[in-house]
Design a protein around this motif. Structure first.
Motif, PDB file in Angstrom:
ATOM      1  N   GLY A  68      32.683  38.838  30.947  1.00  0.00           N
ATOM      2  CA  GLY A  68      32.642  39.686  29.760  1.00  0.00           C
ATOM      3  C   GLY A  68      32.762  38.938  28.448  1.00  0.00           C
ATOM      4  N   CYS A  69      33.705  37.987  28.384  1.00  0.00           N
ATOM      5  CA  CYS A  69      33.961  37.308  27.099  1.00  0.00           C
ATOM      6  C   CYS A  69      33.869  35.786  27.190  1.00  0.00           C
ATOM      7  CB  CYS A  69      35.324  37.707  26.559  1.00  0.00           C
ATOM      8  SG  CYS A  69      36.722  37.135  27.561  1.00  0.00           S
ATOM      9  N   HIS A  70      33.545  35.254  28.361  1.00  0.00           N
ATOM     10  CA  HIS A  70      33.371  33.812  28.601  1.00  0.00           C
ATOM     11  C   HIS A  70      34.657  33.003  28.420  1.00  0.00           C
ATOM     12  CE1 HIS A  70      29.219  35.177  27.674  1.00  0.00           C
ATOM     13  NE2 HIS A  70      29.055  34.611  28.861  1.00  0.00           N
ATOM     14  N   THR A  71      35.815  33.634  28.609  1.00  0.00           N
ATOM     15  CA  THR A  71      37.097  32.934  28.575  1.00  0.00           C
ATOM     16  C   THR A  71      37.349  32.278  29.923  1.00  0.00           C
ATOM     17  OG1 THR A  71      37.998  34.530  26.997  1.00  0.00           O
ATOM     18  CG2 THR A  71      39.598  33.246  28.251  1.00  0.00           C
ATOM     19  N   LEU A  72      37.902  31.068  29.917  1.00  0.00           N
ATOM     20  CA  LEU A  72      38.254  30.399  31.161  1.00  0.00           C
ATOM     21  C   LEU A  72      39.493  31.076  31.744  1.00  0.00           C
ATOM     22  CD1 LEU A  72      37.828  28.019  33.144  1.00  0.00           C
ATOM     23  CD2 LEU A  72      39.391  26.708  31.705  1.00  0.00           C
ATOM     24  N   LEU A  73      39.388  31.517  32.981  1.00  0.00           N
ATOM     25  CA  LEU A  73      40.497  32.184  33.659  1.00  0.00           C
ATOM     26  C   LEU A  73      41.003  31.313  34.793  1.00  0.00           C
ATOM     27  CD1 LEU A  73      38.925  35.762  33.979  1.00  0.00           C
ATOM     28  CD2 LEU A  73      40.404  34.892  32.158  1.00  0.00           C
ATOM     29  N   MET A  74      42.312  31.268  34.973  1.00  0.00           N
ATOM     30  CA  MET A  74      42.932  30.579  36.104  1.00  0.00           C
ATOM     31  C   MET A  74      43.534  31.635  37.008  1.00  0.00           C
ATOM     32  SD  MET A  74      44.791  27.275  34.418  1.00  0.00           S
ATOM     33  CE  MET A  74      45.246  26.642  36.010  1.00  0.00           C
ATOM     34  N   TYR A  75      43.415  31.421  38.314  1.00  0.00           N
ATOM     35  CA  TYR A  75      43.957  32.371  39.273  1.00  0.00           C
ATOM     36  C   TYR A  75      44.344  31.638  40.546  1.00  0.00           C
ATOM     37  CZ  TYR A  75      39.316  32.115  41.382  1.00  0.00           C
ATOM     38  OH  TYR A  75      38.163  31.664  41.956  1.00  0.00           O
ATOM     39  N   ILE A  76      45.139  32.287  41.369  1.00  0.00           N
ATOM     40  CA  ILE A  76      45.559  31.691  42.633  1.00  0.00           C
ATOM     41  C   ILE A  76      44.382  31.729  43.594  1.00  0.00           C
ATOM     42  CG2 ILE A  76      47.104  31.922  44.610  1.00  0.00           C
ATOM     43  CD1 ILE A  76      49.181  33.070  42.663  1.00  0.00           C
ATOM     44  N   ARG A  77      44.030  30.569  44.149  1.00  0.00           N
ATOM     45  CA  ARG A  77      42.890  30.477  45.065  1.00  0.00           C
ATOM     46  C   ARG A  77      43.071  31.460  46.214  1.00  0.00           C
ATOM     47  NH1 ARG A  77      39.010  27.126  45.166  1.00  0.00           N
ATOM     48  NH2 ARG A  77      40.032  25.529  43.940  1.00  0.00           N
ATOM     49  N   CYS A  87      39.514  40.690  27.594  1.00  0.00           N
ATOM     50  CA  CYS A  87      38.581  41.820  27.492  1.00  0.00           C
ATOM     51  C   CYS A  87      38.761  42.832  28.630  1.00  0.00           C
ATOM     52  CB  CYS A  87      37.141  41.313  27.467  1.00  0.00           C
ATOM     53  SG  CYS A  87      36.579  40.624  29.046  1.00  0.00           S
ATOM     54  N   HIS A  88      39.658  42.554  29.570  1.00  0.00           N
ATOM     55  CA  HIS A  88      40.000  43.429  30.700  1.00  0.00           C
ATOM     56  C   HIS A  88      38.871  43.598  31.717  1.00  0.00           C
ATOM     57  CE1 HIS A  88      43.703  44.191  28.633  1.00  0.00           C
ATOM     58  NE2 HIS A  88      43.025  44.559  27.564  1.00  0.00           N
ATOM     59  N   THR A  89      37.851  42.745  31.667  1.00  0.00           N
ATOM     60  CA  THR A  89      36.801  42.768  32.672  1.00  0.00           C
ATOM     61  C   THR A  89      37.381  42.313  34.005  1.00  0.00           C
ATOM     62  OG1 THR A  89      35.075  42.272  31.060  1.00  0.00           O
ATOM     63  CG2 THR A  89      34.577  41.737  33.353  1.00  0.00           C
ATOM     64  N   VAL A  90      37.046  43.011  35.082  1.00  0.00           N
ATOM     65  CA  VAL A  90      37.465  42.593  36.417  1.00  0.00           C
ATOM     66  C   VAL A  90      36.355  41.702  36.974  1.00  0.00           C
ATOM     67  CG1 VAL A  90      38.048  43.333  38.751  1.00  0.00           C
ATOM     68  CG2 VAL A  90      38.839  44.659  36.779  1.00  0.00           C
ATOM     69  N   ASN A  91      36.688  40.438  37.207  1.00  0.00           N
ATOM     70  CA  ASN A  91      35.734  39.439  37.677  1.00  0.00           C
ATOM     71  C   ASN A  91      35.908  39.234  39.170  1.00  0.00           C
ATOM     72  OD1 ASN A  91      34.600  38.038  35.035  1.00  0.00           O
ATOM     73  ND2 ASN A  91      36.764  38.482  34.704  1.00  0.00           N
ATOM     74  N   LEU A  92      34.804  39.170  39.886  1.00  0.00           N
ATOM     75  CA  LEU A  92      34.820  38.891  41.311  1.00  0.00           C
ATOM     76  C   LEU A  92      35.107  37.407  41.503  1.00  0.00           C
ATOM     77  CD1 LEU A  92      34.348  40.568  43.832  1.00  0.00           C
ATOM     78  CD2 LEU A  92      31.971  39.880  43.760  1.00  0.00           C
ATOM     79  N   ALA A  93      36.123  37.067  42.268  1.00  0.00           N
ATOM     80  CA  ALA A  93      36.497  35.673  42.511  1.00  0.00           C
ATOM     81  C   ALA A  93      36.008  35.288  43.897  1.00  0.00           C
ATOM     82  CB  ALA A  93      38.015  35.503  42.412  1.00  0.00           C
ATOM     83  N   LEU A  94      34.911  34.558  43.949  1.00  0.00           N
ATOM     84  CA  LEU A  94      34.302  34.187  45.217  1.00  0.00           C
ATOM     85  C   LEU A  94      34.447  32.696  45.457  1.00  0.00           C
ATOM     86  CD1 LEU A  94      31.032  36.233  44.827  1.00  0.00           C
ATOM     87  CD2 LEU A  94      33.015  36.823  46.200  1.00  0.00           C
ATOM     88  N   GLU A  95      34.532  32.333  46.716  1.00  0.00           N
ATOM     89  CA  GLU A  95      34.525  30.918  47.076  1.00  0.00           C
ATOM     90  C   GLU A  95      33.114  30.381  46.885  1.00  0.00           C
ATOM     91  OE1 GLU A  95      37.210  29.105  47.853  1.00  0.00           O
ATOM     92  OE2 GLU A  95      38.437  30.886  47.574  1.00  0.00           O
ATOM     93  N   ALA A  96      32.982  29.077  46.760  1.00  0.00           N
ATOM     94  CA  ALA A  96      31.689  28.451  46.473  1.00  0.00           C
ATOM     95  C   ALA A  96      30.638  28.768  47.528  1.00  0.00           C
ATOM     96  CB  ALA A  96      31.864  26.941  46.340  1.00  0.00           C
ATOM     97  N   ASN A  97      31.041  28.956  48.770  1.00  0.00           N
ATOM     98  CA  ASN A  97      30.049  29.208  49.817  1.00  0.00           C
ATOM     99  C   ASN A  97      29.624  30.667  49.893  1.00  0.00           C
ATOM    100  OD1 ASN A  97      32.382  30.246  50.828  1.00  0.00           O
ATOM    101  ND2 ASN A  97      32.266  29.222  52.806  1.00  0.00           N
TER     102      ASN A  97
END
Length: 141
Positions: A68-77, A87-97
């Motif tokens: 949504g806003c191109h901010t770098l987000l950090m999260y627990i793998r 921006c409160h966008t919910v981003n899908l966190a997928l593994e590289a594969n």
């Protein structure tokens, strides 16, 4: 006559970590970098007063760019989704594969999408790019 050997000099004391035994994390409110003493459970930001939980030691972290806003987000793998605090966008966190890439059909921005998706919407220009369109499908339209 043998020459007596001098004892080895005592090793220097171990050096303190360069940041003085502190950890770093990104504020969950304003995205500023926060320093905290090792062992802290949470950190209160001096700028926005948001309280950010410190992950347990040894926790593996991952990063992604918010759609949504191109901010770098950090999260627990291993998390399945990450909500942006800006921006409160919910981003899908997928593994590289689990992801693939395609260029936007309008602005040529490189887009990432989950395998199996039929289309992907560009966060920059909002154009919807079809995925896996064959030559036969293009010719019959």
């Amino acid at each position: 006559m043998p020459v007596p050997l001098a004892p080895f000099p005592t090793p220097p004391p171990p050096l303190a970590p360069p940041n003085g035994g502190q950890g770093q994390l990104v504020c969950s409110g304003c995205r500023n970098l926060l320093l905290y003493p090792q062992g802290a459970k949470s950190v209160c930001c001096a700028v926005c007063r948001a309280v950010t939980t410190v992950p347990p030691p040894g926790t593996e972290m991952a990063q992604l760019i918010c759609g949504g806003c191109h901010t770098l987000l950090m999260y627990i793998r291993g998390a399945s989704s990450v909500q942006c605090s800006c921006c409160h966008t919910v981003n899908l966190a997928l593994e590289a594969n689990q992801v693939a890439h395609v260029n936007c059909g309008n602005c040529q921005m490189l887009l990432m999408y989950q395998y199996g998706a039929r289309s992907v919407k560009c966060a920059v220009c909002n154009f919807v790019t079809s995925i896996g369109v064959s030559i036969n499908q293009i010719c019959t339209k």
